[in-house]
Design a protein around this motif. Sequence first.
Motif, PDB file in Angstrom:
ATOM      1  N   ASP A  10      11.677  94.022 -16.676  1.00  0.00           N
ATOM      2  CA  ASP A  10      12.467  93.689 -15.307  1.00  0.00           C
ATOM      3  C   ASP A  10      13.587  94.626 -15.253  1.00  0.00           C
ATOM      4  N   ASP A  11      14.269  95.276 -16.239  1.00  0.00           N
ATOM      5  CA  ASP A  11      15.302  96.244 -16.042  1.00  0.00           C
ATOM      6  C   ASP A  11      14.776  97.728 -16.076  1.00  0.00           C
ATOM      7  N   GLN A  12      13.353  97.849 -15.608  1.00  0.00           N
ATOM      8  CA  GLN A  12      12.797  99.258 -15.365  1.00  0.00           C
ATOM      9  C   GLN A  12      12.797 100.192 -16.668  1.00  0.00           C
ATOM     10  N   ARG A  13      13.540  99.783 -17.660  1.00  0.00           N
ATOM     11  CA  ARG A  13      13.717 100.705 -18.735  1.00  0.00           C
ATOM     12  C   ARG A  13      12.278 100.851 -19.548  1.00  0.00           C
ATOM     13  N   SER A  14      11.967 101.957 -19.974  1.00  0.00           N
ATOM     14  CA  SER A  14      10.859 102.324 -20.672  1.00  0.00           C
ATOM     15  C   SER A  14      11.127 101.975 -22.325  1.00  0.00           C
ATOM     16  N   PRO A  15      10.075 100.996 -22.542  1.00  0.00           N
ATOM     17  CA  PRO A  15      10.190 100.596 -23.966  1.00  0.00           C
ATOM     18  C   PRO A  15      10.004 101.625 -25.180  1.00  0.00           C
ATOM     19  N   GLU A  16      10.693 101.345 -26.028  1.00  0.00           N
ATOM     20  CA  GLU A  16      10.260 102.586 -27.095  1.00  0.00           C
ATOM     21  C   GLU A  16       9.144 101.980 -28.154  1.00  0.00           C
ATOM     22  N   PRO A  17       8.482 103.089 -28.817  1.00  0.00           N
ATOM     23  CA  PRO A  17       7.471 102.482 -29.567  1.00  0.00           C
ATOM     24  C   PRO A  17       7.798 101.617 -30.920  1.00  0.00           C
ATOM     25  N   ARG A  18       7.011 100.946 -31.262  1.00  0.00           N
ATOM     26  CA  ARG A  18       7.435 100.386 -32.491  1.00  0.00           C
ATOM     27  C   ARG A  18       7.230 101.396 -33.889  1.00  0.00           C
ATOM     28  N   THR A  30      -8.020  96.635 -14.401  1.00  0.00           N
ATOM     29  CA  THR A  30      -8.327  95.295 -13.520  1.00  0.00           C
ATOM     30  C   THR A  30      -7.176  95.231 -12.536  1.00  0.00           C
ATOM     31  N   VAL A  31      -5.829  95.696 -12.739  1.00  0.00           N
ATOM     32  CA  VAL A  31      -4.640  95.394 -11.688  1.00  0.00           C
ATOM     33  C   VAL A  31      -3.847  96.837 -11.732  1.00  0.00           C
ATOM     34  N   LYS A  32      -3.602  97.147 -10.414  1.00  0.00           N
ATOM     35  CA  LYS A  32      -2.735  98.181 -10.180  1.00  0.00           C
ATOM     36  C   LYS A  32      -1.595  97.372  -9.545  1.00  0.00           C
ATOM     37  N   ALA A  33      -0.428  97.232  -9.919  1.00  0.00           N
ATOM     38  CA  ALA A  33       0.505  96.318  -9.136  1.00  0.00           C
ATOM     39  C   ALA A  33       1.191  97.494  -8.369  1.00  0.00           C
ATOM     40  N   ALA A  34       1.779  96.796  -7.261  1.00  0.00           N
ATOM     41  CA  ALA A  34       2.744  97.675  -6.333  1.00  0.00           C
ATOM     42  C   ALA A  34       3.532  98.531  -7.023  1.00  0.00           C
ATOM     43  N   PRO A  35       4.079  99.713  -6.649  1.00  0.00           N
ATOM     44  CA  PRO A  35       5.106 100.656  -7.356  1.00  0.00           C
ATOM     45  C   PRO A  35       6.615  99.842  -6.944  1.00  0.00           C
ATOM     46  N   ASN A  36       7.205 100.259  -8.086  1.00  0.00           N
ATOM     47  CA  ASN A  36       8.723  99.878  -8.003  1.00  0.00           C
ATOM     48  C   ASN A  36       9.696 101.094  -8.317  1.00  0.00           C
ATOM     49  N   PRO A  37      10.769 100.767  -7.698  1.00  0.00           N
ATOM     50  CA  PRO A  37      11.724 101.932  -7.932  1.00  0.00           C
ATOM     51  C   PRO A  37      11.993 102.449  -9.361  1.00  0.00           C
ATOM     52  N   THR A  44       7.294 103.607 -10.307  1.00  0.00           N
ATOM     53  CA  THR A  44       6.557 103.416 -11.580  1.00  0.00           C
ATOM     54  C   THR A  44       5.700 102.264 -11.388  1.00  0.00           C
ATOM     55  N   VAL A  45       4.571 102.112 -11.941  1.00  0.00           N
ATOM     56  CA  VAL A  45       3.467 101.323 -11.417  1.00  0.00           C
ATOM     57  C   VAL A  45       3.134 100.552 -13.027  1.00  0.00           C
ATOM     58  N   CYS A  46       2.894  99.276 -12.787  1.00  0.00           N
ATOM     59  CA  CYS A  46       2.303  98.314 -14.013  1.00  0.00           C
ATOM     60  C   CYS A  46       0.997  98.317 -13.871  1.00  0.00           C
ATOM     61  N   VAL A  47       0.248  98.245 -14.830  1.00  0.00           N
ATOM     62  CA  VAL A  47      -1.216  98.207 -14.877  1.00  0.00           C
ATOM     63  C   VAL A  47      -1.780  97.164 -15.840  1.00  0.00           C
ATOM     64  N   GLY A  48      -2.601  96.423 -15.222  1.00  0.00           N
ATOM     65  CA  GLY A  48      -3.413  95.444 -16.179  1.00  0.00           C
ATOM     66  C   GLY A  48      -4.745  95.898 -16.293  1.00  0.00           C
ATOM     67  N   ALA A  49      -5.189  95.540 -17.649  1.00  0.00           N
ATOM     68  CA  ALA A  49      -6.524  95.910 -18.080  1.00  0.00           C
ATOM     69  C   ALA A  49      -7.241  95.132 -19.169  1.00  0.00           C
ATOM     70  N   ILE A  65       3.496 103.525 -15.656  1.00  0.00           N
ATOM     71  CA  ILE A  65       2.828 104.578 -15.301  1.00  0.00           C
ATOM     72  C   ILE A  65       3.280 105.159 -14.111  1.00  0.00           C
ATOM     73  N   HIS A  66       3.341 106.478 -14.033  1.00  0.00           N
ATOM     74  CA  HIS A  66       4.106 107.331 -12.967  1.00  0.00           C
ATOM     75  C   HIS A  66       2.748 107.951 -12.270  1.00  0.00           C
TER      76      HIS A  66
END
Length: 289
Positions: A10-18, A30-37, A44-49, A65-66
């Motif tokens: 929700d804060d739009q920050r890119s998570p860091e890898p474990r 299966t999902v390409k969500a509408a882009p957000n600022p 950026t776009v969130c994708v479901g698969a 996803i940019h």
Amino acid sequence: MTQLSFWGPDDQRSPEPRTGTTVTLRLLITVKAAPNPSARHGETVCVGALSVDPGRRSWIRLYPIHFRDLDDDNKFRKYDIVTVDALPAVQDQRQESWRPVVGSVRPEHHLNTGNARRDYLDPYVEDSMCQLVEHARAASSARSIALIRVHDVSSLSITRHRGWTPEQQAKINGYLSQLDILDDHDRAPLQAPRFTGAYRYRCADRRCRGHRQSLLDWEFVALQRRLGGLTDAEAADQLRTKFLDQLCGADRDVAFYVGNQAARPQAFSIGGVYAPRRPTGRHRLRLSR
């Protein structure tokens, strides 16, 4: 109503890898969500698969996803099978969340027919949105993605979008300022969609008293762009024709792709509609309006 961040942080920050080790995932998009600022990428776009690797069948969330920055060879469509290098998202307690490596998406082929999609997806359709919400309320680490069978749809409400929040607009402005200094590309700022949409429906759980969930599908926003020459009333009517009368019609086996928010696990939204045509003679979905 502001545009929600479907499935993404929700804060739009890119998570860091474990860890520093990437994993190659083979996925059915299966999902390409509408882009957000986004302040860093403009949007950026969130994708479901669904993972289609043998022995690793599970739902996957890819963020961020940019999409506009992808080369043509890396761009993909809904119902493409792709491979992507990714890492688990450490800042996200939801186990389905992965961070993709930029530029690593490699489309393989597209599932053109409903029957081909059914072979992958029908085993993952489940009955109870009610139970999914109950589990999410009980534990923030509960399952956060599902494909939920729809018993009946009562409405699709369509209302004027209020525009980006001051925080979202600041991200867009910051990104454009970076372009002015660092980049000579002419990049149009992300425009807020004209409308927001929300379904009222009942899932197939016998206890269900109804759900109201926002529709955050890329295709819902893309159709709005194509209807720019119509009045609000005319455009809303066309959206209902597509997303209610057609996709939720009596000739379809309807299920909703749902995902929750990281900050509010009990709040689920609809990322898209799974609507293969119904075989002749089967029980019909009731569209009650």
